[in-house]
Design a protein around this motif. Structure first.
Motif, PDB file in Angstrom:
ATOM      1  N   LEU A 261       0.820  -1.211   0.000  1.00  0.00           N
ATOM      2  CA  LEU A 261       0.000   0.000   0.000  1.00  0.00           C
ATOM      3  C   LEU A 261       0.856   1.264   0.000  1.00  0.00           C
ATOM      4  CD1 LEU A 261      -2.784  -1.114   2.507  1.00  0.00           C
ATOM      5  CD2 LEU A 261      -2.951  -0.968   0.013  1.00  0.00           C
ATOM      6  N   THR A 262       1.955   1.245   0.763  1.00  0.00           N
ATOM      7  CA  THR A 262       2.828   2.425   0.755  1.00  0.00           C
ATOM      8  C   THR A 262       3.511   2.581  -0.603  1.00  0.00           C
ATOM      9  OG1 THR A 262       4.557   1.063   1.787  1.00  0.00           O
ATOM     10  CG2 THR A 262       3.256   2.469   3.235  1.00  0.00           C
ATOM     11  N   HIS A 263       3.855   1.459  -1.236  1.00  0.00           N
ATOM     12  CA  HIS A 263       4.476   1.502  -2.562  1.00  0.00           C
ATOM     13  C   HIS A 263       3.520   2.122  -3.587  1.00  0.00           C
ATOM     14  CE1 HIS A 263       7.049   0.378  -5.908  1.00  0.00           C
ATOM     15  NE2 HIS A 263       6.019  -0.222  -6.497  1.00  0.00           N
ATOM     16  N   LEU A 264       2.215   1.826  -3.434  1.00  0.00           N
ATOM     17  CA  LEU A 264       1.211   2.359  -4.363  1.00  0.00           C
ATOM     18  C   LEU A 264       0.694   3.733  -3.935  1.00  0.00           C
ATOM     19  CD1 LEU A 264      -0.907  -0.897  -4.929  1.00  0.00           C
ATOM     20  CD2 LEU A 264       0.712   0.152  -6.538  1.00  0.00           C
ATOM     21  N   SER A 265       1.227   4.254  -2.804  1.00  0.00           N
ATOM     22  CA  SER A 265       0.799   5.554  -2.254  1.00  0.00           C
ATOM     23  C   SER A 265      -0.698   5.600  -1.964  1.00  0.00           C
ATOM     24  CB  SER A 265       1.190   6.695  -3.206  1.00  0.00           C
ATOM     25  OG  SER A 265       2.589   6.751  -3.370  1.00  0.00           O
ATOM     26  N   VAL A 266      -1.231   4.478  -1.492  1.00  0.00           N
ATOM     27  CA  VAL A 266      -2.649   4.404  -1.109  1.00  0.00           C
ATOM     28  C   VAL A 266      -2.771   4.834   0.348  1.00  0.00           C
ATOM     29  CG1 VAL A 266      -4.635   2.886  -0.766  1.00  0.00           C
ATOM     30  CG2 VAL A 266      -3.109   2.535  -2.726  1.00  0.00           C
ATOM     31  N   PRO A 267      -3.570   5.861   0.647  1.00  0.00           N
ATOM     32  CA  PRO A 267      -3.724   6.262   2.051  1.00  0.00           C
ATOM     33  C   PRO A 267      -4.481   5.204   2.848  1.00  0.00           C
ATOM     34  CG  PRO A 267      -5.192   7.539   0.634  1.00  0.00           C
ATOM     35  CD  PRO A 267      -4.322   6.730  -0.280  1.00  0.00           C
ATOM     36  N   PHE A 268      -3.919   4.832   3.997  1.00  0.00           N
ATOM     37  CA  PHE A 268      -4.570   3.823   4.818  1.00  0.00           C
ATOM     38  C   PHE A 268      -4.215   4.045   6.276  1.00  0.00           C
ATOM     39  CE2 PHE A 268      -0.386   2.098   4.164  1.00  0.00           C
ATOM     40  CZ  PHE A 268      -0.098   1.319   5.282  1.00  0.00           C
TER      41      PHE A 268
ATOM     42  N   ALA B 272      12.241   1.905   5.786  1.00  0.00           N
ATOM     43  CA  ALA B 272      12.253   3.323   6.178  1.00  0.00           C
ATOM     44  C   ALA B 272      11.538   4.166   5.122  1.00  0.00           C
ATOM     45  CB  ALA B 272      13.696   3.810   6.361  1.00  0.00           C
ATOM     46  N   ARG B 273      11.764   3.852   3.828  1.00  0.00           N
ATOM     47  CA  ARG B 273      11.071   4.590   2.757  1.00  0.00           C
ATOM     48  C   ARG B 273       9.567   4.330   2.811  1.00  0.00           C
ATOM     49  NH1 ARG B 273      15.703   3.548  -0.449  1.00  0.00           N
ATOM     50  NH2 ARG B 273      14.790   1.723  -1.462  1.00  0.00           N
ATOM     51  N   ALA B 274       9.201   3.067   3.085  1.00  0.00           N
ATOM     52  CA  ALA B 274       7.774   2.739   3.190  1.00  0.00           C
ATOM     53  C   ALA B 274       7.128   3.528   4.327  1.00  0.00           C
ATOM     54  CB  ALA B 274       7.590   1.235   3.421  1.00  0.00           C
ATOM     55  N   LYS B 275       7.804   3.605   5.465  1.00  0.00           N
ATOM     56  CA  LYS B 275       7.263   4.361   6.601  1.00  0.00           C
ATOM     57  C   LYS B 275       7.139   5.840   6.256  1.00  0.00           C
ATOM     58  CE  LYS B 275      10.220   2.959   9.718  1.00  0.00           C
ATOM     59  NZ  LYS B 275      10.910   2.874  11.031  1.00  0.00           N
ATOM     60  N   SER B 276       8.096   6.354   5.466  1.00  0.00           N
ATOM     61  CA  SER B 276       8.041   7.775   5.124  1.00  0.00           C
ATOM     62  C   SER B 276       6.861   8.091   4.198  1.00  0.00           C
ATOM     63  CB  SER B 276       9.355   8.209   4.449  1.00  0.00           C
ATOM     64  OG  SER B 276       9.458   7.625   3.143  1.00  0.00           O
ATOM     65  N   ARG B 277       6.389   7.068   3.461  1.00  0.00           N
ATOM     66  CA  ARG B 277       5.234   7.273   2.573  1.00  0.00           C
ATOM     67  C   ARG B 277       3.907   7.117   3.313  1.00  0.00           C
ATOM     68  NH1 ARG B 277       7.576   3.113  -0.769  1.00  0.00           N
ATOM     69  NH2 ARG B 277       9.167   3.953  -2.148  1.00  0.00           N
ATOM     70  N   TYR B 278       3.966   6.556   4.524  1.00  0.00           N
ATOM     71  CA  TYR B 278       2.748   6.281   5.283  1.00  0.00           C
ATOM     72  C   TYR B 278       2.329   7.559   5.998  1.00  0.00           C
ATOM     73  CZ  TYR B 278      -0.301   4.110   8.800  1.00  0.00           C
ATOM     74  OH  TYR B 278      -1.359   3.771   9.593  1.00  0.00           O
ATOM     75  N   ARG B 279       1.215   8.136   5.598  1.00  0.00           N
ATOM     76  CA  ARG B 279       0.758   9.404   6.147  1.00  0.00           C
ATOM     77  C   ARG B 279      -0.482   9.192   7.012  1.00  0.00           C
ATOM     78  NH1 ARG B 279       5.096  10.484   5.014  1.00  0.00           N
ATOM     79  NH2 ARG B 279       5.908  11.990   3.532  1.00  0.00           N
ATOM     80  N   TRP B 280      -0.340   9.489   8.306  1.00  0.00           N
ATOM     81  CA  TRP B 280      -1.470   9.304   9.222  1.00  0.00           C
ATOM     82  C   TRP B 280      -2.564  10.344   8.986  1.00  0.00           C
ATOM     83  CZ3 TRP B 280      -1.325   5.344  12.819  1.00  0.00           C
ATOM     84  CH2 TRP B 280      -0.097   4.710  12.974  1.00  0.00           C
TER      85      TRP B 280
END
Length: 636
Positions: free
Chosen positions: A478-485, A553-561
């Motif tokens: 999901l983070t790779h696809l930039s899907v907000p979750f 770390a990159r995946a976490k940086s794309r994860y937006r709460w």
């Protein structure tokens, strides 16, 4: 809620099969319904049921005008512009908008749908709802005069009142109104003489939230109840039970220290510290059982090379561990004491719940251990226990004694009839052999759809996985696809530690710290144990391709709460007692038990699927072969 004039089974066929003959024979109202549903995804926001009904009435008015000018033209135009994908998406949005479809099981007359002027009848919903889900008024001085109950709730409450001092254990399937019943039962009892009892602090808070004026009731967890009863021992032995240091969750002595305290030797191929680990696990199994003494079957598998004599010596050391835990022979021996130890010890005494209580209300009763049930069954109070054995994620639930009334409520007040074909095969395959069948409410429409290829849902959805392996894989995807979750709150705990431990174990063989991984000394040992798990295989493939801490770390940086979430991601155990408009079940929940004939493992697996599926209110999305796969899980 209002009802669109189209049978739900017909709507499901339109969403999944070519509409070859439908529009040539469809009525004006049926065509208007198709147009309305197909356009629903294009509406700017979720509107109230009243607003949606007015919008549908306007489509019916226009359809009548077209029909007057050119008979059959409206149906033809709708058929010509029919978009099956948009229609299917609209079906999944009906519940969000307070809309249902007609049921083939509930009779109605065609002239009921229109008023005297031939326009949409706004009174139809009220009369149809009462036929679909009849509610009955209850007139009791202690309850609200306007209380309305379903037939099953009404009968259960009446039976309770006729024998208010008798115990009852209620098996209620998902969405059948157990929470509501607890509230009504409690209102009929004296708060000062009623005990609210639950397994965990979280469950206790949830139970208190369901009871009016909860502060007037005594509320305890089983651990707190065990403390209250066991701590009455004021003799010289009392210090052994009341030592506060040993009950701290943070207290865990080193295995080497336990070896010295108890004089644990090496046994066969096992080092002394490994023996301690086996003793701890054997005692835990014993504490959840109905047995009065530790036996060989409580011992976990000790690995290759252990002999029957080794097993007997291990059993002796496990019994020593238990004895030193409940009655330390010296003050220096400080084995950690947990709630389940104290509850087991309590069950082995003759203690009962204090007679100042006349009634005990227990929620989530399917999660209670055999020692907890033993205490309840021998206590003098009337026990009111409500639960759903199909939601016991630990496997098979122990049962109350046969002298306690057993009742089942199976009619859902939350999900539609389409859920029957999903949940009933799971109930039938479950080794508990529950004599009941889930029945969806005709008042609600729940769409069930199937997928063969896993893809990210387009509508806001709860994506439910089995365990941390599923979380890891979907988090990365999901983070790779930039899907907000949103990662559900309880799923966040230790998630980063799990991922970091996986990477370290795979790349460097570093001993893991996470509770799911710490017993694996190498990646090969983990792979041997989890090789059939689809979610594990996906993560293993990712690591083989070179996944590193930098990738995470990159995946976490794309994860937006702070983004508006499209998806909610969590494990089955994170979504218990929750419900969502739309649910997607991840395929790895279909994992056959590793040992054929293992009833407890099969119960655990089926409970995971049942719990995940039953969280859906309006739409459930499941793997395409799930129903056939469930039928193969035959009871022993």
């Amino acid at each position: 809620m209002f009802y669109l004039p189209l049978p739900s089974d017909q709507a499901d066929r339109l969403a999944s099969e070519p509409a070859t003959e439908f529009f040539s024979t469809a009525s004006l109202l049926e065509a208007a319904t198709v147009l309305f549903v197909q356009n629903l995804p294009r509406q700017p926001a979720v509107a109230s049921a009243d607003a949606q009904e007015r919008r549908f009435a306007e489509i019916v008015r226009i359809a009548n005008e077209v029909e007057s000018a050119a008979p059959g033209r409206f149906q033809g135009q709708v058929g010509q512009h029919f978009d099956r994908e948009a229609f299917a998406m609209g079906l999944g949005m009906l519940g969000d908008n307070g809309i249902a479809l007609l049921s083939s099981e509930v009779a109605y007359q065609a002239d009921e749908l229109l008023d005297a002027e031939g326009q949409w009848n706004f009174q139809f919903a009220d009369s149809y709802r009462q036929r679909a889900t009849p509610l009955y008024p209850v007139h009791l001085p202690s309850l609200a005069s306007d209380l309305m109950l379903s037939d099953q709730q009404h009968r259960l409450l009446r039976e309770f009142l006729s024998g208010i001092d008798e115990s009852v254990a209620v098996q209620g399937f998902a969405g059948t109104g157990k929470t509501f019943l607890i509230h009504q039962f409690a209102r009929l009892l004296d708060p000062q003489r009623t005990l609210l009892l639950a397994l965990t602090e979280g469950q206790l808070r949830a139970l208190q939230a369901r009871v009016k004026d909860a502060a007037a009731y005594t509320a305890l967890t089983f651990g707190q109840l065990a403390d209250e009863l066991l701590n009455r021992d004021l003799t010289s032995n009392g210090w052994r039970l009341r030592d506060p240091y040993r009950t701290k969750l943070s207290w865990r002595p080193q295995d080497a220290q336990v070896v010295r305290w108890l004089g644990i030797p090496d046994i066969g191929p096992l080092a002394a510290r490994q023996v301690v680990t086996l003793c701890i696990r054997a005692v835990r199994t014993f504490c959840h059982s109905a047995d009065s003494q530790l036996q060989l079957h409580h011992l976990p598998w000790a690995g290759p090379g252990t002999t029957p004599l080794d097993q007997e010596v291990l059993l002796e050391k496990a019994r020593l561990y238990w004895q030193e835990l409940i009655r330390p022979s010296a003050r220096e021996i400080q084995l950690p004491v947990r709630d389940y130890h104290r509850v087991k010890l309590l069950s082995l005494t003759a203690e009962v719940i204090d007679s100042r209580y006349t009634h005990v209300i227990v929620d989530e009763a399917h999660e209670l251990s055999a020692p907890m049930l033993a205490l309840l069954d021998r206590s003098p109070q009337s026990i009111i226990a409500l639960g759903d054995e199909l939601q016991n994620l630990n496997g098979l639930s122990p049962h109350h004694g046969s002298f306690i009334r057993q009742r089942c409520i199976d009619r859902s007040l939350r999900a539609g009839p389409a859920m029957d074909k999903v949940l009933n095969p799971l109930i039938q395959a479950h080794p508990a052999a529950i004599q009941g069948a889930f029945s969806g409410s005709a008042e609600h429409y729940t769409r069930v759809s199937f997928f063969d290829t896993v893809s990210v849902p387009e509508q806001p959805t709860a994506l439910i996985v089995d365990d941390e392996w599923g979380l890891f894989g979907w988090f990365q995807r999901l983070t790779h696809l930039s899907v907000p979750f949103v990662l559900l709150k309880s799923a966040r705990k230790d998630f980063e530690l799990f991922v970091e431990d996986c990477i370290e174990l795979y790349r460097h063989g570093t001993r893991p710290r996470h509770p799911m991984l710490f017993r694996y000394a190498s990646w090969q040992a983990l792979e041997q144990d989890k090789g059939d798990d689809k979610a594990f295989v996906a993560v293993a493939n990712m690591l083989r391709k070179g996944y590193t801490p930098e990738h995470f770390a990159r995946a976490k940086s794309r994860y937006r709460w702070d983004k508006a979430p499209k998806l909610f991601l969590g494990r089955v155990r994170d979504v218990k007692n929750m419900e969502f408009a739309r649910v997607m079940v991840s395929p790895e929940l279909m994992v056959a038990p590793q040992v054929a004939g293992n009833r407890n493992e099969r119960a655990r697996m089926l409970a995971g699927l049942y719990t995940a599926c039953s969280r859906a209110r309006h739409e459930l999305i499941v793997p395409g072969g799930m129903l056939d796969w469930v039928k193969d899980q035959v009871r022993d």
